[in-house]
Write a protein that holds these residues in place. Sequence first.
Motif, mmCIF file in Angstrom:
data_model
loop_
_atom_site.group_PDB
_atom_site.id
_atom_site.type_symbol
_atom_site.label_atom_id
_atom_site.label_comp_id
_atom_site.label_asym_id
_atom_site.label_seq_id
_atom_site.Cartn_x
_atom_site.Cartn_y
_atom_site.Cartn_z
ATOM 1 N N SER A 308 0.823 -1.213 0.000
ATOM 2 C CA SER A 308 0.000 0.000 0.000
ATOM 3 C C SER A 308 0.858 1.265 0.000
ATOM 4 C CB SER A 308 -0.941 0.001 1.211
ATOM 5 O OG SER A 308 -0.206 -0.172 2.417
ATOM 6 N N LEU A 309 2.172 1.102 0.097
ATOM 7 C CA LEU A 309 3.099 2.214 -0.099
ATOM 8 C C LEU A 309 3.473 2.357 -1.579
ATOM 9 C CD1 LEU A 309 5.507 1.584 2.926
ATOM 10 C CD2 LEU A 309 3.821 3.422 2.734
ATOM 11 N N GLY A 310 2.962 1.432 -2.386
ATOM 12 C CA GLY A 310 3.346 1.389 -3.788
ATOM 13 C C GLY A 310 4.660 0.652 -3.966
ATOM 14 N N VAL A 343 7.414 5.865 -0.581
ATOM 15 C CA VAL A 343 6.166 5.670 -1.299
ATOM 16 C C VAL A 343 6.451 5.812 -2.795
ATOM 17 C CG1 VAL A 343 3.845 6.590 -1.718
ATOM 18 C CG2 VAL A 343 4.751 6.483 0.615
ATOM 19 N N TYR A 458 0.714 14.188 -6.154
ATOM 20 C CA TYR A 458 0.522 12.803 -5.725
ATOM 21 C C TYR A 458 0.930 12.611 -4.276
ATOM 22 C CZ TYR A 458 0.542 7.717 -5.673
ATOM 23 O OH TYR A 458 0.277 6.402 -5.364
ATOM 24 N N TYR A 462 -1.235 11.891 -0.890
ATOM 25 C CA TYR A 462 -0.991 10.684 -0.088
ATOM 26 C C TYR A 462 -0.808 11.068 1.382
ATOM 27 C CZ TYR A 462 0.781 6.037 1.099
ATOM 28 O OH TYR A 462 0.946 4.786 1.653
ATOM 29 N N TYR A 466 -3.443 10.176 4.351
ATOM 30 C CA TYR A 466 -2.972 9.305 5.429
ATOM 31 C C TYR A 466 -3.272 9.938 6.792
ATOM 32 C CZ TYR A 466 0.110 6.506 8.374
ATOM 33 O OH TYR A 466 0.597 5.694 9.374
ATOM 34 N N GLN A 480 -2.717 3.711 4.991
ATOM 35 C CA GLN A 480 -1.894 3.644 3.785
ATOM 36 C C GLN A 480 -2.736 3.252 2.577
ATOM 37 O OE1 GLN A 480 1.374 0.970 4.523
ATOM 38 N NE2 GLN A 480 2.205 2.214 6.195
ATOM 39 N N GLN A 484 -3.290 5.591 -0.609
ATOM 40 C CA GLN A 484 -2.893 5.146 -1.936
ATOM 41 C C GLN A 484 -4.043 5.303 -2.938
ATOM 42 O OE1 GLN A 484 -2.200 0.865 -2.746
ATOM 43 N NE2 GLN A 484 -0.154 1.495 -3.446
ATOM 44 N N THR A 485 -5.250 4.935 -2.508
ATOM 45 C CA THR A 485 -6.406 5.056 -3.396
ATOM 46 C C THR A 485 -6.643 6.506 -3.803
ATOM 47 O OG1 THR A 485 -7.442 3.105 -2.419
ATOM 48 C CG2 THR A 485 -8.880 4.628 -3.616
ATOM 49 N N ASN A 488 -3.740 7.778 -6.062
ATOM 50 C CA ASN A 488 -3.794 7.199 -7.406
ATOM 51 C C ASN A 488 -4.806 7.911 -8.291
ATOM 52 O OD1 ASN A 488 -1.840 5.389 -6.700
ATOM 53 N ND2 ASN A 488 -3.170 3.583 -6.637
#
Length: 912
Positions: A308-310, A343, A458, A462, A466, A480, A484-485, A488
């Motif tokens: 979830s951190l990418g 991330v 971005y 994030y 968070y 996270q 992320q959602t 994104n």
Amino acid sequence: MKKNYYLFLTLLFLLLQAAPLLAQDAAVTVSGIVQTDAGEPLPGATVFVKGTFIGSSTDREGRFQLRADFSEPPVVLSVSFVGYETREVSLPQPDNAVQVTLKVNATLTSEVIASASRVQEGILQAPVTVEKLNTQQVERIPTADLQVGLNHYKGIDVNGSSLLMNSLSTRGFNSAKSERLIQLTDYFDTQSPSLNVNAGNLTGLSELDVESIEIIHGPASALYGANAFNGVLLLNSKDPFVTEGLSVRVRGGQRSFFDGQVRYAQKLGEKFAFKVVGSYLTADDWLASNYAATSTLVERRNNAEGSSLGYDAVNRYGDVPNTFTANQPLPGGVSPELVGKTVFMPGFTEQALIGDDDKARSLKVHPTLSYLLTSSIKMTAGFNYSRGTSTYQSSSRYRFKDFGTNQFHGEIKGARWFLRGQSVQDFGANSYDMNFLGSFLQTAPVADGSTVRNVDQYFGTYNGAYKQARSTGATPEQAQAVAQTQANATQLDPNGARFQELRSQIINDATPGRGARLNPSSLLNEGNAQYNLPLAEGTDLIVGAAYRKFRLGSNGNLYSDDDARIQNREMGGYAQLTQKLLDERLKLAVAGRVDAFKNFDAAFSPRASVVYSAGASKQHNFRASYGRAFRSPTQLDQYIRLDVGQVLLLGNVGNGFQGYTTGAATQATIVSAQANPAVLTPFEYSAAALKLERLSTYEAGYKGTLGEKLALDVNYYQSYYNDFIGAQRFVGNRDGSRPTPTQLLTALQTPQPFQGATSPTRILQAWTNASQEVRTRGAAVGASYSVAQPLTLTANYSLNVLDKSNLPDNFQSFFNTPKHKYNVGVNGLVNSRLSYAVNYRWAQGHLYELPFAVGELADYSSVDAYVGYAIPQFYTTLQAGGSNLLDATNTQVYGGPNIGRLVFVGLQVDIK
């Protein structure tokens, strides 16, 4: 650019001026017919006057005609045809009713080669392992790229990074750029001067003009110089004096595949001949789609796949990382829980970046003019125009669009000598780097005139999401996922207008640090000569020399050539002494070559070999050899300067580098070093300037026939590599000096630690020589059994082993080779009309390492097939074929595409 024409124009001028100086040959016509022992005509058989370049080929009825000089009879005709034994016919006087009958030789053991010793010899007596494909075998290759089909043969590995970008290797150390095997067309080097890339057959011969292919396995520097390290691939074209007429081939099939080729050759009297060869191929290219997490050897801060951190995915481009720091300027400040965490933005897929530029294309036009100065001296001048579009992989994935070369070449050749020269210039045209394209899309402004970048938006989103999720009671893991959602959702839409606008802008910009366009344009000029001097009965000496000069140009976006082209040169001379004893059953040979370089010490490459021929007809041939070769670092290894974001690639021909291993690039270590610099001592790293890589190989083998139906070829080798060239990543300063603790701290505290176009301290990657000796060994066996002319069974097996006993843990060898590999197949000719070939290939999965990606390949396999049906009355052959017919797993390069099924139908017309 005008300099490129000098060689061509000079050779053409000499050719035309020589005509009035020539004496007239006392030649008369000789004609006849060539047929099988069953009385059937053999169209396409070649007939030469021995010791000269006077020759012809038979027409549809097996008839031939040529002119020969009978002033010193007898005249000897050498008559040959693929799959039949070569015959010599002695004519004491002119004859226009010559009848020649050829006997079937199903094992192809009467083939003649010239690559192994640089003089003609029977393939059974070659001192090293060598493979030869004839015209019929080339015609039956069913793959889109000619060279891909060579993996049907023992010991040959083909690495495909797209439809038309393929590289060949033998005996290990495969890569996507074939840097340890040289590729020649009519003995002219076909590499791209800028990238040292042998781009499959993208710039090579069209299949209609291929007379034969020869592949040497193992070291050949003693005769071919630098980088003939693990082998030589030689494509021989058809002679317009011998193979006249019009040939046209058209194929079409899956993936919008179209392949059109034409060859026209004609003699103009007895002295002049010309040919024009052209081809155009297009198809939907293979695109890579591996979304596993990139190895930490490539991206040291990477997270696990699905985090979830990418995470940085292998075939996503623009997975920009951000390691949060406490002082990072974000709205509301950085959440303390994110400090120290990395991330990743989700990058873009290959399909998204390429868009509608998903076609592989190849356009080649090759005109050639030949002139017989005398019956035994021939002059040839030619021009090769090649352009292609496909994808290449090395330090990144590169989209080569309209990439090509212009090659001017000329040769003057006698029975025992030759002079050759060429000039090659390559063009990057509209090519681009997909990693750059993805990254610069992310760092572009969210809108024209905005000071906010996509990357800022971005990570700001994030961080804010968070903190908001944590304030409402979410766990860190849940927060996270929410962050992320939401982040994104800010990503550029590949179908949106802003994405398309930026994509076009970045692709067409070659400015370093801002654009992705890759447009090098470099030149390679070279010349070589050889003379064969018979010393006594059974004793021959050949001597030769070669010179080449590179002039590298990239306007600073690939090389460190900001102000002027980089010039590099190398030259060498060689000799080989051959002695035949015991009624020519024992052949001894020693060869040696000395090469000198601008950037490296001179190198000496010796080779010694012995061949013993046993049996009543010398059908059993045992060979042993020792060879030493060297590899000159590529022009990229020597002069590259390419910033790929997370690492800066630098050439290494200056004073070397001082720095620290990447293990020192942690916050705890660097902070501690401010008070106690000795903390860094265990991490110190040094790299001397590059040296030549050296190889010594011992080889033994057998090649022969058991009866008239079974042919067997077996070899075993052991190789020892010293000063092994590999890429090494470390923390250092651009100027090669070791960073101070303060410099390390400054680099760590940047928004993207150890990145930035102006930062003096970076994660660097330079090519260096390993201190460890790298050892390999292997064996190969190939067999063919001719049940009858309609049915020949073939099989081969290859073993390649990397000895890791003396290598440290995590040593990157870039061996990239399956330990076990085999082929089984059948082929034949039925009723002189129906020809076919079927082959099954399997290779064991293995570790594959490139600067772009590192990972394990699964086992891969392919079933390939071809069938042709000739209709002689219409000069036409109907053709059908396909590669990977079962659509099995066939990924040959980690990070490259799966090479799936491609089926075609077509026809070929041959009019003499």
